[in-house]
Design a protein around this motif. Structure first.
Motif, PDB file in Angstrom:
ATOM      1  N   LEU A 158     -43.558  33.128   7.773  1.00 25.64           N
ATOM      2  CA  LEU A 158     -42.800  32.892   6.450  1.00 25.64           C
ATOM      3  C   LEU A 158     -41.839  33.693   5.911  1.00 25.64           C
ATOM      4  O   LEU A 158     -40.871  33.671   5.641  1.00 25.64           O
ATOM      5  N   SER A 159     -42.714  35.031   5.861  1.00 23.45           N
ATOM      6  CA  SER A 159     -41.762  36.346   5.506  1.00 23.45           C
ATOM      7  C   SER A 159     -40.602  36.726   6.171  1.00 23.45           C
ATOM      8  O   SER A 159     -39.749  37.541   5.613  1.00 23.45           O
ATOM      9  N   SER A 160     -40.618  36.045   7.373  1.00 20.44           N
ATOM     10  CA  SER A 160     -39.567  36.756   8.308  1.00 20.44           C
ATOM     11  C   SER A 160     -38.396  35.834   7.994  1.00 20.44           C
ATOM     12  O   SER A 160     -37.105  35.988   8.405  1.00 20.44           O
ATOM     13  N   LEU A 161     -38.332  34.675   7.064  1.00 25.54           N
ATOM     14  CA  LEU A 161     -37.105  33.889   6.810  1.00 25.54           C
ATOM     15  C   LEU A 161     -36.266  34.678   6.002  1.00 25.54           C
ATOM     16  O   LEU A 161     -36.717  35.601   5.498  1.00 25.54           O
ATOM     17  N   PRO A 162     -35.024  34.306   5.776  1.00 21.09           N
ATOM     18  CA  PRO A 162     -33.993  34.969   4.885  1.00 21.09           C
ATOM     19  C   PRO A 162     -34.340  35.238   3.678  1.00 21.09           C
ATOM     20  O   PRO A 162     -35.095  34.464   2.973  1.00 21.09           O
ATOM     21  N   ASP A 163     -34.454  36.587   3.130  1.00 20.88           N
ATOM     22  CA  ASP A 163     -34.680  36.896   1.693  1.00 20.88           C
ATOM     23  C   ASP A 163     -34.095  35.829   0.581  1.00 20.88           C
ATOM     24  O   ASP A 163     -34.651  35.729  -0.476  1.00 20.88           O
ATOM     25  N   HIS A 164     -32.959  35.129   0.675  1.00 24.06           N
ATOM     26  CA  HIS A 164     -32.643  34.301  -0.148  1.00 24.06           C
ATOM     27  C   HIS A 164     -33.287  32.896  -0.456  1.00 24.06           C
ATOM     28  O   HIS A 164     -33.161  32.173  -1.192  1.00 24.06           O
ATOM     29  N   THR A 165     -34.205  32.813   0.927  1.00 27.85           N
ATOM     30  CA  THR A 165     -34.892  31.665   0.833  1.00 27.85           C
ATOM     31  C   THR A 165     -35.776  31.154  -0.559  1.00 27.85           C
ATOM     32  O   THR A 165     -36.354  32.193  -1.233  1.00 27.85           O
ATOM     33  N   LEU A 166     -35.586  30.051  -1.226  1.00 26.16           N
ATOM     34  CA  LEU A 166     -36.441  29.560  -1.995  1.00 26.16           C
ATOM     35  C   LEU A 166     -37.797  29.185  -1.707  1.00 26.16           C
ATOM     36  O   LEU A 166     -37.904  28.180  -1.062  1.00 26.16           O
ATOM     37  N   VAL A 167     -38.883  29.705  -2.267  1.00 31.53           N
ATOM     38  CA  VAL A 167     -40.143  29.320  -1.949  1.00 31.53           C
ATOM     39  C   VAL A 167     -40.632  28.361  -2.884  1.00 31.53           C
ATOM     40  O   VAL A 167     -41.147  28.786  -3.899  1.00 31.53           O
ATOM     41  N   CYS A 168     -40.979  26.950  -2.339  1.00 27.79           N
ATOM     42  CA  CYS A 168     -41.249  26.131  -3.292  1.00 27.79           C
ATOM     43  C   CYS A 168     -43.095  26.008  -2.848  1.00 27.79           C
ATOM     44  O   CYS A 168     -43.250  25.103  -1.821  1.00 27.79           O
ATOM     45  N   SER A 169     -43.852  26.371  -3.422  1.00 32.71           N
ATOM     46  CA  SER A 169     -45.219  26.302  -3.381  1.00 32.71           C
ATOM     47  C   SER A 169     -45.705  25.302  -4.259  1.00 32.71           C
ATOM     48  O   SER A 169     -45.026  24.553  -5.213  1.00 32.71           O
ATOM     49  N   GLY A 170     -47.076  24.952  -3.983  1.00 27.37           N
ATOM     50  CA  GLY A 170     -47.813  23.758  -4.702  1.00 27.37           C
ATOM     51  C   GLY A 170     -48.255  23.565  -6.107  1.00 27.37           C
ATOM     52  O   GLY A 170     -48.624  22.782  -6.342  1.00 27.37           O
ATOM     53  N   HIS A 171     -48.502  24.763  -6.698  1.00 22.86           N
ATOM     54  CA  HIS A 171     -49.060  24.934  -7.853  1.00 22.86           C
ATOM     55  C   HIS A 171     -48.537  26.027  -8.902  1.00 22.86           C
ATOM     56  O   HIS A 171     -47.717  26.983  -8.472  1.00 22.86           O
ATOM     57  N   GLU A 172     -48.686  25.583 -10.175  1.00 26.24           N
ATOM     58  CA  GLU A 172     -48.443  26.577 -11.059  1.00 26.24           C
ATOM     59  C   GLU A 172     -49.561  27.468 -11.232  1.00 26.24           C
ATOM     60  O   GLU A 172     -50.311  27.525 -12.292  1.00 26.24           O
ATOM     61  N   TYR A 173     -49.509  28.660 -10.212  1.00 28.29           N
ATOM     62  CA  TYR A 173     -50.455  29.622 -10.561  1.00 28.29           C
ATOM     63  C   TYR A 173     -50.106  31.078 -10.600  1.00 28.29           C
ATOM     64  O   TYR A 173     -50.624  32.085 -10.386  1.00 28.29           O
TER      65      TYR A 173
END
Length: 256
Positions: A158-173
């Motif tokens: 996942l971290s090999s994707l482009p730096d501008h990628t927006l990471v939409c994760s599943g929780h407000e943690y």
């Protein structure tokens, strides 16, 4: 082409992501902790749902899938390896597969570790990654089924994707994860600046997701396993491997 993203709070601290491809008016949702917030958002916008994407089998990500599919007729997509414990699937996918959603190309990525069979969805042209409970905002998911090595490899993908990628994760943690990161490096300016931003957003009732992958790589301890400062903060020898550093950080987080 950009996708229109709507972040829907669900349950106590989950998120569902409702997404529209404006070029084709294709509407999809990623994970459905409960159906009502998604149905309400669709109704308010006059949108018709076409696809439901599932990242993994935990109930707080799939409890509303069947009701939503029945109400909308949307096609349900999930991992073939997890099909035996997911709601009924209209399409089973495997890591490495690509498929069209509207005019967008969707890539399926192996994100195992939190659970076996966990997948993430990447829309390269739109710069969006839906990572479920694998790569999380300022953290990573607890290892309920997988090994540290499996999660380490997933995060590397996942971290090999482009730096501008927006990471939409599943929780407000994010704030809780940030407190752990700061417990390791209380004087790290990048961590302190991020915490200020997180607390300001939460004070205004705003979500702290998505975050850019660049920000995660700079501040997320689980993406900094090659960082000498983090190894030192963990009390590890200078020649400790990246996997050993990740494993120790994850064990510390479990006890935090």
């Amino acid at each position: 082409m950009a996708l229109e993203l709507v972040i829907l709070p669900c349950l106590a601290d989950n998120y569902a992501y409702l997404v529209r491809d404006p070029s084709t008016d294709t509407i999809f949702v990623v994970d459905v902790p409960e159906a009502a917030p998604v149905l309400n958002a669709l109704g308010a916008r006059g949108w018709k749902l076409s696809h439901i994407l599932i990242t993994h089998h935990h109930d707080d990500h799939i409890a509303g899938v069947e009701a939503l599919a029945q109400a909308t007729g949307a096609h349900v997509i999930g991992a073939e390896a997890d099909a035996h414990r997911l709601p009924p699937l209209d399409m089973m996918v495997t890591p490495g597969q690509t498929l069209p959603i509207g005019m967008q190309k969707l890539s399926v990525i192996d994100a195992g570790g939190h659970t076996l069979g966990h997948i993430a969805y990447h829309f390269a042209e739109a710069g969006l990654l839906f990572s479920g409970d694998s790569l999380m905002s300022w953290g990573c998911g607890r290892l309920f089924e997988g090994t540290p090595a499996q999660m380490f490899d997933s995060l590397a993908r996942l971290s090999s994707l482009p730096d501008h990628t927006l990471v939409c994760s599943g929780h407000e943690y994010t704030e809780a994860n940030g407190r752990f990161a700061l417990s390791l490096e209380p004087g790290n300016p990048a961590l302190l600046n991020r915490m200020d931003d997180v607390r300001a957003k939460r004070a205004e009732g705003q979500p702290t997701v998505p975050a850019t992958l660049a920000l995660e790589k700079a501040t997320n301890p689980f993406l900094r396993s090659d960082d000498a400062a983090l190894r030192s903060a963990l009390g590890l020898p200078a020649d400790a491997s990246a996997l050993a550093t990740f494993t120790e950080a994850r064990a510390r987080k479990d006890r935090f």
